[in-house]
Design a protein around this motif. Structure first.
Motif, PDB file in Angstrom:
ATOM      1  N   ILE A   1       0.850  -1.191   0.000  1.00  0.00           N
ATOM      2  CA  ILE A   1       0.000   0.000   0.000  1.00  0.00           C
ATOM      3  C   ILE A   1       0.882   1.235   0.000  1.00  0.00           C
ATOM      4  O   ILE A   1       1.753   1.386   0.861  1.00  0.00           O
ATOM      5  CB  ILE A   1      -0.935   0.017   1.223  1.00  0.00           C
ATOM      6  N   LEU A   2       0.652   2.123  -0.959  1.00  0.00           N
ATOM      7  CA  LEU A   2       1.297   3.428  -0.947  1.00  0.00           C
ATOM      8  C   LEU A   2       0.380   4.380  -0.200  1.00  0.00           C
ATOM      9  O   LEU A   2      -0.719   4.691  -0.666  1.00  0.00           O
ATOM     10  CB  LEU A   2       1.544   3.934  -2.367  1.00  0.00           C
TER      11      LEU A   2
ATOM     12  N   GLY B   1      -3.264  -8.077  11.646  1.00  0.00           N
ATOM     13  CA  GLY B   1      -2.276  -9.065  11.220  1.00  0.00           C
ATOM     14  C   GLY B   1      -2.158  -9.167   9.707  1.00  0.00           C
ATOM     15  O   GLY B   1      -2.000 -10.272   9.162  1.00  0.00           O
ATOM     16  N   LEU B   2      -2.197  -8.032   9.025  1.00  0.00           N
ATOM     17  CA  LEU B   2      -2.205  -8.035   7.565  1.00  0.00           C
ATOM     18  C   LEU B   2      -0.808  -8.256   7.008  1.00  0.00           C
ATOM     19  O   LEU B   2       0.163  -7.673   7.485  1.00  0.00           O
ATOM     20  CB  LEU B   2      -2.773  -6.709   7.046  1.00  0.00           C
ATOM     21  N   LYS B   3      -0.711  -9.081   5.989  1.00  0.00           N
ATOM     22  CA  LYS B   3       0.560  -9.333   5.312  1.00  0.00           C
ATOM     23  C   LYS B   3       0.683  -8.374   4.126  1.00  0.00           C
ATOM     24  O   LYS B   3       0.512  -8.733   2.967  1.00  0.00           O
ATOM     25  CB  LYS B   3       0.640 -10.782   4.841  1.00  0.00           C
ATOM     26  N   VAL B   4       0.933  -7.128   4.449  1.00  0.00           N
ATOM     27  CA  VAL B   4       1.001  -6.100   3.427  1.00  0.00           C
ATOM     28  C   VAL B   4       2.095  -5.106   3.798  1.00  0.00           C
ATOM     29  O   VAL B   4       2.298  -4.798   4.979  1.00  0.00           O
ATOM     30  CB  VAL B   4      -0.368  -5.382   3.288  1.00  0.00           C
ATOM     31  N   ARG B   5       2.862  -4.670   2.807  1.00  0.00           N
ATOM     32  CA  ARG B   5       3.904  -3.666   3.040  1.00  0.00           C
ATOM     33  C   ARG B   5       3.296  -2.280   2.938  1.00  0.00           C
ATOM     34  O   ARG B   5       2.402  -2.031   2.125  1.00  0.00           O
ATOM     35  CB  ARG B   5       5.038  -3.810   2.030  1.00  0.00           C
TER      36      ARG B   5
ATOM     37  N   VAL C   1       9.481   1.251  -3.711  1.00  0.00           N
ATOM     38  CA  VAL C   1       8.832   0.226  -2.918  1.00  0.00           C
ATOM     39  C   VAL C   1       9.553   0.056  -1.600  1.00  0.00           C
ATOM     40  O   VAL C   1      10.779   0.111  -1.524  1.00  0.00           O
ATOM     41  CB  VAL C   1       8.809  -1.103  -3.679  1.00  0.00           C
ATOM     42  N   SER C   2       8.803  -0.127  -0.524  1.00  0.00           N
ATOM     43  CA  SER C   2       9.418  -0.311   0.796  1.00  0.00           C
ATOM     44  C   SER C   2      10.148  -1.641   0.854  1.00  0.00           C
ATOM     45  O   SER C   2       9.893  -2.559   0.091  1.00  0.00           O
ATOM     46  CB  SER C   2       8.334  -0.270   1.870  1.00  0.00           C
TER      47      SER C   2
END
Length: 339
Positions: free
Chosen positions: A118-119, A147-151, A337-338
Motif C-alpha cells: 500500500i502506498l 495481522g495483515l501481510k502487506v507492506r 517500494v518499501s
C-alpha cells in the motif's frame, strides 16, 4: 492481483453539519495525542471544555460552506480518487484520518482487492506530527491489529518536489495574471512546542528570527521552514518582489504560543499599508476545506474589507487540477517500494 494499491488520505470532516456530528468529529480530532500533545487526563479535560461550546459555532461555520453533495473536503477528495483511478492500473481507495471513510476501511478494502503493498499517499505537503505522523501511526496500527501481510510505503512530505511546486504555481497562475497588490500565503498554524519537539538537532528551531533561512538538518522536519520554502519557490516562479508577498499562519486554538505572524494580524497590517486587492493562497492544504473556504474566504475577506481593503481573492487549492492529478498518478507509479 495488483501488487500495489494507493490509499489517498486527507484530514477528514464531520458527517454532517449537525452539532452532534461536529462534536463527534472534533472529539476524535482533538483527542489525538499528535494534535493535542498532552497526557491523556489533561487532554481529556481540555477537550471536554472545548466541546462545551465549540461544536455549535463550528457547525454553523461548516453549514456556511457545505455543498449539496456534502463536505467540500470529502467531495473534492472523492473526485481526486476517481481521477487517480482513471489514470492508474491499480486499486485506489480514499480514507480520512478523522471521520469516514476511515483509514481502517481504506486499508481493508485494498487488502480485499489483493494488494501486497500500500502506498500511503497523504495530502500534506509539509511535515508535522499532527498530520503525517498521525496518519502513518494509524495505518500501522490497523495493519498490526488485523495481522495483515502487506507492506506500507509512506509518501514523504513533498513540499520541495519540483513537480508539486510546478502544479501549485500553474493552478494559481490565472489569478496572479489577473493583477493584484499583494499575495499572502496563509498556512495552518502549529503550537511552537510542536516545532521544538520535532527538531532533530534539539536547538535550531525558533532559536533566532532567521532560523528558517539558515541551513540546518532541522528543516527536514520543520513545518515552518517548509512553509516558507514553498512560499519562496512560488514567489520566485512569478518573479515577485519581496514586498509583493508575505507568509502568515491561521487557525489557532487555545492559549499556547503558536507560530507567527498570525493571518488575522497580517490581514489588518496589509489593509493598513494600503493593499486593496489581496490574493490569498493556502498551500498547507491540497483540497479546499473549512479553513480555506470559511476561515479565509468568508471571515478573512470580511476582516480585510472592514480594515480598509477592497477585495480579497481566495485562490483555490490544487483540488483536482489536471496537472496535480498527473503528478499524483506519477508518484503512485514511481514511488520506491518499501523494503
Amino acid at each position: 492481483m495488483s501488487e500495489r494499491g494507493v490509499l489517498l488520505v486527507n484530514l477528514g470532516s464531520p458527517a454532517s453539519t449537525e452539532v452532534a456530528d461536529v462534536r463527534r468529529y472534533l472529539n476524535q480530532f482533538l483527542m489525538d495525542p499528535c494534535v493535542v500533545d498532552l497526557p491523556w487526563l489533561p487532554r481529556r479535560l481540555l477537550v471536554s471544555l472545548i466541546l462545551l461550546r465549540r461544536p455549535k459555532a463550528s457547525a454553523e461555520a461548516y453549514a456556511s460552506i457545505w455543498w449539496e453533495e456534502g463536505s467540500p473536503l470529502v467531495v473534492i477528495s472523492q473526485r481526486v480518487r476517481d481521477q487517480l483511478r482513471s489514470r492508474l492500473d491499480m486499486p485506489v481507495e480514499l480514507a480520512m484520518r478523522y471521520g469516514e471513510p476511515s483509514i481502517e476501511q481504506g486499508i481493508l478494502a485494498l487488502v480485499q482487492q489483493g494488494v501486497s503493498e500500500i502506498l500511503l499517499m497523504h495530502q500534506y505537503p509539509q511535515f508535522a506530527d499532527s498530520t503525517i505522523t498521525t496518519v502513518v501511526r494509524e495505518a500501522r496500527r490497523v495493519i498490526d491489529q488485523h495481522g495483515l501481510k502487506v507492506r506500507l510505503t509512506e509518501l514523504p512530505a513533498f513540499h520541495d518536489r519540483p513537480d508539486y511546486l510546478e502544479a501549485l504555481a500553474e493552478s494559481a497562475r490565472p489569478h496572479l495574471e489577473g493583477g493584484f497588490d499583494h499575495l499572502l500565503f496563509s498556512y495552518h498554524g502549529l503550537p511552537e512546542r510542536h516545532l521544538r519537539k520535532a527538531d532533530p538537532t534539539g536547538g535550531h528551531c525558533l532559536s533566532s528570527p532567521d532560523c528558517c533561512e539558515r541551513p540546518s538538518p532541522a528543516h527536514a522536519r520543520c513545518y515552518r521552514a517548509q512553509c516558507k520554502s514553498v512560499s519562496r519557490e512560488i514567489a520566485r516562479r512569478f518573479n515577485l518582489k519581496d514586498d509583493q508577498w508575505s507568509v502568515a499562519f491561521q487557525s489557532r486554538l487555545g492559549r499556547a504560543k503558536w507560530i507567527d505572524p498570525y493571518t488575522e494580524v497580517e490581514l489588518e497590517r496589509l489593509a493598513a499599508r494600503g493593499v486593496k486587492r489581496l490574493l490569498v493562497m493556502c498551500p498547507a492544504f491540497t483540497a479546499d476545506c473549512i479553513e480555506t473556504l470559511e476561515e479565509i474566504g468568508d471571515r478573512g475577506r470580511e476582516q480585510f474589507i472592514n480594515a480598509g481593503g477592497e477585495e480579497l481573492v481566495l485562490i483555490p487549492c490544487l483540488n483536482d487540477h489536471p496537472q496535480w492529478m498527473d503528478v499524483l498518478a506519477d508518484w503512485a507509479r514511481r514511488e520506491p517500494v518499501s523494503a
